[in-house]
Design a protein around this motif. Structure first.
Motif, PDB file in Angstrom:
ATOM      1  N   GLU A 287       0.900  -0.654 -11.534  1.00  0.00           N
ATOM      2  CA  GLU A 287       0.978   0.787 -11.823  1.00  0.00           C
ATOM      3  C   GLU A 287       2.415   1.302 -11.786  1.00  0.00           C
ATOM      4  O   GLU A 287       2.761   2.275 -12.440  1.00  0.00           O
ATOM      5  CB  GLU A 287       0.167   1.586 -10.795  1.00  0.00           C
ATOM      6  CG  GLU A 287      -1.326   1.303 -10.844  1.00  0.00           C
ATOM      7  CD  GLU A 287      -2.060   1.932  -9.657  1.00  0.00           C
ATOM      8  OE1 GLU A 287      -1.504   2.860  -9.026  1.00  0.00           O
ATOM      9  OE2 GLU A 287      -3.177   1.471  -9.351  1.00  0.00           O
TER      10      GLU A 287
ATOM     11  N   VAL B  40       2.312   2.409  -3.693  1.00  0.00           N
ATOM     12  CA  VAL B  40       1.520   3.120  -4.688  1.00  0.00           C
ATOM     13  C   VAL B  40       1.135   4.530  -4.239  1.00  0.00           C
ATOM     14  O   VAL B  40       0.377   5.213  -4.914  1.00  0.00           O
ATOM     15  CB  VAL B  40       0.262   2.308  -5.086  1.00  0.00           C
ATOM     16  CG1 VAL B  40       0.674   1.058  -5.852  1.00  0.00           C
ATOM     17  CG2 VAL B  40      -0.564   1.924  -3.866  1.00  0.00           C
ATOM     18  N   THR B  41       1.672   4.980  -3.094  1.00  0.00           N
ATOM     19  CA  THR B  41       1.376   6.360  -2.676  1.00  0.00           C
ATOM     20  C   THR B  41       2.182   7.341  -3.533  1.00  0.00           C
ATOM     21  O   THR B  41       3.203   6.980  -4.122  1.00  0.00           O
ATOM     22  CB  THR B  41       1.758   6.600  -1.195  1.00  0.00           C
ATOM     23  OG1 THR B  41       3.158   6.327  -1.061  1.00  0.00           O
ATOM     24  CG2 THR B  41       0.977   5.696  -0.261  1.00  0.00           C
TER      25      THR B  41
ATOM     26  N   GLU C   7      -4.473  -4.978  -2.515  1.00  0.00           N
ATOM     27  CA  GLU C   7      -3.502  -3.895  -2.744  1.00  0.00           C
ATOM     28  C   GLU C   7      -2.327  -4.340  -3.624  1.00  0.00           C
ATOM     29  O   GLU C   7      -1.675  -3.502  -4.249  1.00  0.00           O
ATOM     30  CB  GLU C   7      -3.049  -3.244  -1.438  1.00  0.00           C
ATOM     31  CG  GLU C   7      -2.363  -4.116  -0.414  1.00  0.00           C
ATOM     32  CD  GLU C   7      -3.323  -4.940   0.452  1.00  0.00           C
ATOM     33  OE1 GLU C   7      -4.518  -5.081   0.104  1.00  0.00           O
ATOM     34  OE2 GLU C   7      -2.850  -5.483   1.467  1.00  0.00           O
ATOM     35  N   TYR C   8      -2.068  -5.657  -3.696  1.00  0.00           N
ATOM     36  CA  TYR C   8      -1.020  -6.136  -4.590  1.00  0.00           C
ATOM     37  C   TYR C   8      -1.360  -5.841  -6.054  1.00  0.00           C
ATOM     38  O   TYR C   8      -0.480  -5.705  -6.892  1.00  0.00           O
ATOM     39  CB  TYR C   8      -0.807  -7.638  -4.413  1.00  0.00           C
ATOM     40  CG  TYR C   8       0.358  -8.009  -3.508  1.00  0.00           C
ATOM     41  CD1 TYR C   8       0.292  -7.776  -2.151  1.00  0.00           C
ATOM     42  CD2 TYR C   8       1.520  -8.577  -4.024  1.00  0.00           C
ATOM     43  CE1 TYR C   8       1.350  -8.108  -1.318  1.00  0.00           C
ATOM     44  CE2 TYR C   8       2.580  -8.911  -3.202  1.00  0.00           C
ATOM     45  CZ  TYR C   8       2.488  -8.675  -1.853  1.00  0.00           C
ATOM     46  OH  TYR C   8       3.552  -9.006  -1.042  1.00  0.00           O
ATOM     47  N   ARG C   9      -2.682  -5.792  -6.330  1.00  0.00           N
ATOM     48  CA  ARG C   9      -3.128  -5.580  -7.705  1.00  0.00           C
ATOM     49  C   ARG C   9      -2.616  -4.268  -8.295  1.00  0.00           C
ATOM     50  O   ARG C   9      -2.451  -4.121  -9.484  1.00  0.00           O
ATOM     51  CB  ARG C   9      -4.671  -5.554  -7.759  1.00  0.00           C
ATOM     52  CG  ARG C   9      -5.296  -6.913  -7.658  1.00  0.00           C
ATOM     53  CD  ARG C   9      -5.212  -7.605  -8.989  1.00  0.00           C
ATOM     54  NE  ARG C   9      -5.457  -9.031  -8.874  1.00  0.00           N
ATOM     55  CZ  ARG C   9      -6.643  -9.601  -9.020  1.00  0.00           C
ATOM     56  NH1 ARG C   9      -7.684  -8.862  -9.315  1.00  0.00           N
ATOM     57  NH2 ARG C   9      -6.770 -10.887  -8.884  1.00  0.00           N
ATOM     58  N   ARG C  10      -2.392  -3.295  -7.413  1.00  0.00           N
ATOM     59  CA  ARG C  10      -2.017  -1.978  -7.926  1.00  0.00           C
ATOM     60  C   ARG C  10      -0.529  -1.867  -8.247  1.00  0.00           C
ATOM     61  O   ARG C  10      -0.076  -0.848  -8.770  1.00  0.00           O
ATOM     62  CB  ARG C  10      -2.440  -0.902  -6.916  1.00  0.00           C
ATOM     63  CG  ARG C  10      -3.963  -0.854  -6.750  1.00  0.00           C
ATOM     64  CD  ARG C  10      -4.393   0.341  -5.965  1.00  0.00           C
ATOM     65  NE  ARG C  10      -3.838   1.588  -6.490  1.00  0.00           N
ATOM     66  CZ  ARG C  10      -3.754   2.707  -5.776  1.00  0.00           C
ATOM     67  NH1 ARG C  10      -4.172   2.726  -4.534  1.00  0.00           N
ATOM     68  NH2 ARG C  10      -3.257   3.798  -6.316  1.00  0.00           N
ATOM     69  N   LEU C  11       0.222  -2.920  -7.936  1.00  0.00           N
ATOM     70  CA  LEU C  11       1.672  -2.837  -8.152  1.00  0.00           C
ATOM     71  C   LEU C  11       2.027  -2.651  -9.625  1.00  0.00           C
ATOM     72  O   LEU C  11       3.059  -2.062  -9.951  1.00  0.00           O
ATOM     73  CB  LEU C  11       2.360  -4.088  -7.605  1.00  0.00           C
ATOM     74  CG  LEU C  11       2.353  -4.198  -6.076  1.00  0.00           C
ATOM     75  CD1 LEU C  11       2.909  -5.546  -5.642  1.00  0.00           C
ATOM     76  CD2 LEU C  11       3.174  -3.067  -5.468  1.00  0.00           C
TER      77      LEU C  11
ATOM     78  N   ARG D  57       5.979   6.978  -5.146  1.00  0.00           N
ATOM     79  CA  ARG D  57       6.209   7.057  -6.595  1.00  0.00           C
ATOM     80  C   ARG D  57       7.273   8.110  -6.910  1.00  0.00           C
ATOM     81  O   ARG D  57       8.132   7.899  -7.759  1.00  0.00           O
ATOM     82  CB  ARG D  57       4.924   7.464  -7.310  1.00  0.00           C
ATOM     83  CG  ARG D  57       3.905   6.353  -7.362  1.00  0.00           C
ATOM     84  CD  ARG D  57       2.555   6.974  -7.652  1.00  0.00           C
ATOM     85  NE  ARG D  57       1.532   5.957  -7.667  1.00  0.00           N
ATOM     86  CZ  ARG D  57       0.829   5.624  -8.745  1.00  0.00           C
ATOM     87  NH1 ARG D  57       1.017   6.241  -9.886  1.00  0.00           N
ATOM     88  NH2 ARG D  57      -0.070   4.689  -8.685  1.00  0.00           N
TER      89      ARG D  57
ATOM     90  N   GLN E  81      -0.871 -10.075 -14.084  1.00  0.00           N
ATOM     91  CA  GLN E  81      -1.226  -8.943 -13.218  1.00  0.00           C
ATOM     92  C   GLN E  81      -0.076  -7.958 -13.058  1.00  0.00           C
ATOM     93  O   GLN E  81      -0.293  -6.756 -12.953  1.00  0.00           O
ATOM     94  CB  GLN E  81      -1.636  -9.430 -11.834  1.00  0.00           C
ATOM     95  CG  GLN E  81      -2.801 -10.389 -11.832  1.00  0.00           C
ATOM     96  CD  GLN E  81      -4.125  -9.667 -11.823  1.00  0.00           C
ATOM     97  OE1 GLN E  81      -4.162  -8.457 -11.672  1.00  0.00           O
ATOM     98  NE2 GLN E  81      -5.199 -10.407 -11.999  1.00  0.00           N
TER      99      GLN E  81
ATOM    100  N   ILE F 247      -1.139 -11.557  -5.106  1.00  0.00           N
ATOM    101  CA  ILE F 247      -1.754 -10.767  -6.171  1.00  0.00           C
ATOM    102  C   ILE F 247      -2.910 -11.516  -6.838  1.00  0.00           C
ATOM    103  O   ILE F 247      -3.751 -10.921  -7.503  1.00  0.00           O
ATOM    104  CB  ILE F 247      -0.703 -10.391  -7.241  1.00  0.00           C
ATOM    105  CG1 ILE F 247      -1.136  -9.122  -7.987  1.00  0.00           C
ATOM    106  CG2 ILE F 247      -0.487 -11.521  -8.233  1.00  0.00           C
ATOM    107  CD1 ILE F 247      -0.052  -8.541  -8.877  1.00  0.00           C
TER     108      ILE F 247
ATOM    109  N   GLU G 174       0.825  -1.211   0.000  1.00  0.00           N
ATOM    110  CA  GLU G 174       0.000   0.000   0.000  1.00  0.00           C
ATOM    111  C   GLU G 174       0.859   1.260   0.000  1.00  0.00           C
ATOM    112  O   GLU G 174       0.474   2.281  -0.547  1.00  0.00           O
ATOM    113  CB  GLU G 174      -1.071   0.029   1.076  1.00  0.00           C
ATOM    114  CG  GLU G 174      -0.941  -0.510   2.461  1.00  0.00           C
ATOM    115  CD  GLU G 174      -0.581  -1.975   2.655  1.00  0.00           C
ATOM    116  OE1 GLU G 174      -0.575  -2.769   1.681  1.00  0.00           O
ATOM    117  OE2 GLU G 174      -0.280  -2.338   3.804  1.00  0.00           O
TER     118      GLU G 174
END
Ligand code: ADP
Ligand code: ZN
Length: 623
Positions: free
Chosen positions: A158, A114-115, A152-156, A119, A186, A142, A111
């Protein structure tokens, strides 16, 4: 190799590690799947030392991050973790050390990654040419097909847009081909090097037994623990579904004179820490826990893992049972199975899902995982083979053997139902009488002549099949149903609202008319255990260190020194040196710093910190 020797005191990389490090140094994306104890962390810790660039590691738990940073620091390898418990001031300092190159390994939770702040940091590192790779640990989180799905792993993925071109390497211990594919998609891994180690753990003996009712289940666990007490040191973990059960088991075992404690998420954090620490430090030998216990448990001499109920997936089982025997020595995994287990997990997963409403795909996936676990338990097939197959690998028995010699099935601890054909026919006719519209649990209830509300209100007590298998336990009938499904006589159907029915399969009519032979089997009574022919070890012959009586005595002295250091410096004993390292010391008796450095697990930093104390004990022992 220099870095490996200097920091970890190892003289070689394992083949998969070498390939993973190579991929990282070549800047390739990679997916590395190695079983617990396979040495995954080294795969992402070593490359920064060679390339001089930073690796940022995604890690799911603060405790895991802390342990890893601590362990690395003891090896003289500067690393840091960013998580919620780090003060902003300290975080800023870590960031500047990263940019300046004082630190080359950073761990952080998904988490945080992705802040916006993070980044920015990543982009800054990349611009300065300082970012070598992003490593994703516990990457199965994921996938909704994984047993620890963390959205929250899904957003990695990005992060790929934030730092394009930075290689990403994913690591996990548990990945079926399905999860593997999911991770690659993913995370958007590009032409990844896929490295998959061997999943079989030859040193583990798997056993499945019917769980006895009430307190007798605790007795079953106690008997298993007693089997391993004779072997001396070693811990045991008993996994339960509910908090209450962990308490009951711990109380019961204590009542039998065993040193046991409960562990679950309902305890206060400091109580949890105490139990965890006592277990890791070998001051406590039995922990009765929910699955909340274990992720960070690094005790290598766990000799027994008991599952007091069927686990919620085969992956979870592999991971939990896999905490036994990480030192490569023989260990046992005992699974106590009861008829209500799958139903309990189903209710936990469905939670407040409204019956009759369509289910989210991830919920359906979890239900499918429960079914796979039930199948694993119920099919009387070699457990080593079943687990390997589940992870997409072929199983080869050890050289010179026709079977594994290390599971209830291959050890002959199962019983064939003498009346298989007749029992199968009875089950088939019950399914037919119930219009192929009911689930396995209800079919079993009807056959056992139960009088549940469901049976009464549907008039199923009036059916001719009601009570025909009265003399069989419910768990047994459920196992037989599962075996008939595997044989193609029955099949399972899951409708959109999650309601499951058992229907006739391809061979249904043939089995019903006894034209097709079937063999049904069940686990043997609880107490009986066949002796394995030999103690097995998963180590390659070169790694096994066998000690004679004198060396064993020295080994015990070295362990005592380790415990002393561990208490004084408040670090877990295994972080000082692990058993394998102490065993090698006891065997080779180094007398100089140089000789000490040649022991596996002794690097420069640990030599300087602890070498003296161990050398002294070895010298005294030699007089
Ligand atoms: P995983 O994270 O895959 O479960 P770890 O990274 O905890 O595995 O490593 C398991 C054990 O193997 C540790 O005790 C580690 O010190 C040891 N180990 C790892 N790589 C090597 C190696 N190349 N040579 C000797 N021991 C190793
Ligand atoms: Zn077997």
């Amino acid at each position: 190799m220099d870095a490996l020797r200097q920091v970890w005191g190892f003289d070689s990389l394992r083949p998969m590690q070498a390939a993973a490090v190579r991929a990282a140094l070549d800047g390739r994306d990679a997916l590395v799947v190695l079983p617990t104890g396979g040495g995954k962390s080294l795969c992402y810790q070593l490359p920064p030392l060679v390339s001089g660039k930073a690796t940022v590691v995604v890690s799911p738990l603060i405790a895991l991050m802390r342990d890893q940073v601590r362990g690395l620091e003891l090896n003289g390898y500067p690393a840091a973790a960013l998580h919620s418990a780090v003060e902003p001031e300290e975080a800023r300092q870590i960031e500047s050390q990263l940019v300046s190159g004082e630190i080359n390994l950073l761990l952080a939770a998904p988490e945080r990654m992705v802040t916006t702040g993070f980044r920015t940091l990543l982009a800054r590192l990349a611009d300065a040419g300082r970012l070598g790779a992003i490593a994703v640990d516990e990457a199965h989180c994921i996938s909704q097909w994984g047993h620890d799905f963390r959205p929250e792993y899904r957003r990695l993925a990005e992060l790929r847009d934030v730092v394009p071109g930075t290689p990403m390497q994913a690591f996990t211990a548990t990945a079926t081909p399905r999860v593997r594919q999911d991770i690659i998609e993913q995370l958007g891994l590009h032409d990844p090097e896929v490295l998959v180690g061997t999943f079989d753990r030859p040193n583990l003996t798997y056993r499945v037994r019917a769980r006895q009712p009430g307190a007798r289940a605790i007795q079953q666990a106690a008997e298993a623990i007693a089997r391993h007490k004779d072997a001396g040191e070693g811990g045991a973990i008993v996994y339960c579904i509910s908090r209450k059960e962990t308490e009951d088991f711990a109380d019961g075992l204590r009542g039998m004179g065993l040193d046991a404690q409960a562990y679950h998420a309902g305890l206060k954090p400091n109580q949890r820490d105490n139990v965890e620490r006592a277990f890791t430090n070998e001051q406590l030998d039995v922990v009765c826990a929910t699955v909340a216990f274990g992720m960070g448990i690094d005790r290598s001499n766990v000799r027994l893992v008991v599952h007091a109920a069927c686990p919620k997936s085969v992956e979870a089982y592999q991971q939990e049972a896999g905490r036994a025997g990480r030192d490569g020595e023989a260990a046992e995994c005992l699974l106590l199975y009861g008829p209500g287990d799958a139903g309990r997990w189903t209710r936990l997963i469905l939670g407040d899902h409204e019956f009759g409403q369509p289910m989210p795909a991830s919920t359906r996936a979890q239900l499918e995982l429960i079914r796979e676990a039930t199948r694993f338990v119920a099919l009387m097939e070699c457990r080593h083979k079943a687990l390997s197959t589940h992870f997409g690998q072929e199983y080869e028995p050890p050289a010179g053997r026709h079977n594994c010699g290390a599971c209830d099935v291959c050890l002959g601890e199962t019983e064939v139902e003498k009346d298989s054909a007749r029992v199968a026919q009875i089950i088939m006719s019950a399914v037919a009488r119930l219009d192929q519209r009911w689930g396995a649990s209800h079919v079993a209830d009807v056959l056992r002549g139960a009088n549940t509300e469901k049976i009464k209100s549907n008039g199923h007590d009036a059916l001719s099949v009601h009570g025909l298998l009265r003399e069989h336990a419910k768990g047994e009938v459920q196992m037989y149903i599962e075996q008939l499904i595997a044989a193609g006589a029955l099949q399972r159907h899951l409708n959109d609202s999650g309601f499951e029915t058992i229907r006739f399969g391809e061979l249904g009519n043939a089995v019903m008319k006894a034209e097709e032979p079937v063999t049904l089997a069940r686990p043997m009574g609880s107490g009986t255990v066949r002796q394995e022919r030999e103690r097995r070890s998963s180590k390659r012959p070169a790694e096994v260190v066998i000690l004679d009586a004198d060396e064993k005595e020295l080994f015990e002295k070295l362990r005592a020194v380790r415990l002393e250091i561990s208490r004084e410096d408040s670090i877990p004993p295994y972080m000082v040196f692990n058993d394998a390292t102490l065993r090698e010391m006891a065997k080779r008796k180094p007398s100089t710093d140089r000789e000490m450095l040649s022991i596996k697990g002794v690097g420069q930093a640990k030599l300087e910190a602890f070498g003296r104390q161990f050398l002294e004990v070895i010298e005294q022992g030699d007089l």
